[in-house]
Design an enzyme around this catalytic site. Structure first.
Site, PDB file in Angstrom:
ATOM      1  N   ASP A 106       3.588  -3.339   4.029  1.00  0.00           N
ATOM      2  CA  ASP A 106       4.116  -1.988   3.806  1.00  0.00           C
ATOM      3  C   ASP A 106       5.640  -1.966   3.835  1.00  0.00           C
ATOM      4  O   ASP A 106       6.280  -2.873   4.361  1.00  0.00           O
ATOM      5  CB  ASP A 106       3.566  -0.994   4.850  1.00  0.00           C
ATOM      6  CG  ASP A 106       4.005  -1.317   6.282  1.00  0.00           C
ATOM      7  OD1 ASP A 106       3.967  -2.503   6.663  1.00  0.00           O
ATOM      8  OD2 ASP A 106       4.402  -0.378   7.007  1.00  0.00           O
ATOM      9  N   GLU A 165       3.032  -1.780   9.483  1.00  0.00           N
ATOM     10  CA  GLU A 165       3.954  -2.218  10.535  1.00  0.00           C
ATOM     11  C   GLU A 165       5.043  -1.169  10.752  1.00  0.00           C
ATOM     12  O   GLU A 165       5.436  -0.889  11.886  1.00  0.00           O
ATOM     13  CB  GLU A 165       4.603  -3.548  10.152  1.00  0.00           C
ATOM     14  CG  GLU A 165       5.406  -4.199  11.282  1.00  0.00           C
ATOM     15  CD  GLU A 165       6.877  -3.786  11.333  1.00  0.00           C
ATOM     16  OE1 GLU A 165       7.548  -4.136  12.317  1.00  0.00           O
ATOM     17  OE2 GLU A 165       7.361  -3.105  10.408  1.00  0.00           O
TER      18      GLU A 165
END
Ligand SMILES: [Zn+2]
Length: 419
Positions: A90, A185
């Protein structure tokens, strides 16, 4: 060996064009479905490289094994540790990740780089002195309207390139190597659903660090503290000698906190701090939320006791507050991963030897924050953090030097090689 042949820049340029922005306000997991677009591509590429057990689970985690190049007997004699390398798919919610247009600047001249889609975005060596190292070399930037996504697609590209390199060089002796690609994350949830049982690794490294040589194995330990102040309410028209206003008590407590130390704006390096982040309530009751941070976990209790002491002395020393009360509530957030990593000296020795073999001086600095690595360390997988080259992350001026990514691939290959 010719590292550029392993395509880390080419992979990186492709991965950053896939929008994988995570969303802190989402309650689903992963927080955005689009993260799986990259995860699915990684799954296919890993399988194509010959990592036969590559799998994506329902939560969007991709796991794969680079198979050992040694026979069972040799493996049983040497027993190399099973290392897991991890990167997150991400990108940060701080800046758009839609329609990222990466630009490869070959032989960077050293001149200011005006990003074409927004000429107000200018990358200069004055602003980023580290950029000087790349004069005459390749760097990659975004085009002005989005972040680049080097955080952490540099890490992702490094890991897939490592797999490609090792699969094409079966003469390099190594044990089984685990690769793990996590979602979310950037919204602090990347470690939530890692299947550690399936992973079966001895220790791990996230590829999520900055400049060449960076190595991080220490993070803050963190608590949240909520200070509750109970005043005494009365009708303001008949309050003389009765009312004790919690808002005024709160103001006095905040004013009594040290101003020249203890706070984020006055601390750096290995110093901890106490940081009021939020205040809510009314004249009857006020709650103040604090972040408590230090590298030494046992110091957290000292900060917490000191806050209570300050609050109590404000209440006790003022006659007008004598029937009011203060109390604290502490919630553990995360802990310094070094407490775990220190129990595994082998992983640090192995990493440092690989850096040096690649001619890179390790720069070991504490992270003034938490990482997925600190959470993973306490969930059963001791995990330190390795450089990728990413710079000016979470911004439109994010950039990365191709040579740094290539050197990270090299370091990882040295880390796993058995001589
Ligand atoms: Zn990152």
């Amino acid at each position: 060996m010719e590292w550029s042949a392993y395509g880390v820049a080419e992979r990186f340029m492709r991965y950053v064009q896939i929008d994988t922005q995570s969303d802190p306000n989402s309650t689903s997991f992963p927080s955005t479905e689009k993260q799986k677009d990259l995860s699915r591509l990684l799954l296919k590429e890993l399988k194509d490289l010959g990592l036969a057990d590559a799998e994506m689970d329902a939560n969007g985690y991709v796991m794969a094994t680079i198979p050992a190049t040694m026979g069972t007997e040799a493996l049983e004699t040497i027993k190399p540790p099973v290392i897991c390398f991890c990167a997150h798919v991400d990108t940060a919610p701080d800046c758009s990740g839609t329609n990222v247009k990466p630009i490869l600047h070959q032989q960077y001249s050293g001149a200011p780089i005006v990003l074409p889609d927004d000429p107000s975005q200018i990358i200069t060596v004055d602003k980023y002195p580290y950029l000087k190292k790349f004069i005459g070399k390749e760097i990659i930037t975004a085009s002005g309207k989005t972040l680049l996504g080097a955080d952490d697609k540099a890490g992702v590209a490094i890991l897939v390139s490592l797999a490609a390199y090792l699969m094409q060089h079966p003469q390099i002796k190594h044990g089984p190597i685990k690769l793990l690609f996590t979602p979310d994350e950037e919204v602090g949830r990347g470690a939530d659903f890692i299947d550690f049982k399936k992973l079966q690794a001895d220790f791990g490294f996230t590829l999520d660090g900055g400049q060449l040589g960076a190595f991080e194995m220490e993070s803050f330990s963190a608590d949240q503290l909520i200070l509750t102040i109970d005043g005494v309410m009365a009708h303001p028209g008949a309050a003389k000698g009765i009312m004790q206003n919690a808002i005024k008590i709160a103001a006095d407590i905040i004013a009594a906190l040290p101003k020249d130390k203890w706070c984020p704006e006055q601390t750096a390096g290995k110093e901890g701090f106490v940081h009021p982040t939020r205040i809510q309530g009314g004249a009857e009751q006020v709650q103040i939320e604090f972040l408590i941070r230090d590298f030494d976990t046992s110091s957290l209790a000292n900060y917490e006791a000191r806050i209570l002491e300050i609050a109590e002395s404000v209440v006790h020393q003022n006659l007008h507050y004598n029937r009011s009360a203060v109390q604290i509530q502490v919630k553990q957030q995360y802990r310094n991963m070094k407490e775990i990593i220190d129990q595994y000296p082998q992983m640090i020795e192995l990493a440092m030897a690989a850096y040096r073999k690649a001619g890179i001086e390790p720069v070991i600095e504490p992270i003034r924050g938490g990482t997925d690595g600190s959470r993973m360390s306490f969930m059963g997988l001791p995990t330190a953090n390795v450089f990728t080259g990413m710079q000016a992350i979470h911004s439109k001026q994010e950039w990365v030097g191709v040579a740094d990514m290539q050197q990270a691939v090299q370091v990882l290959a040295y880390m796993v090689e058995i001589n």
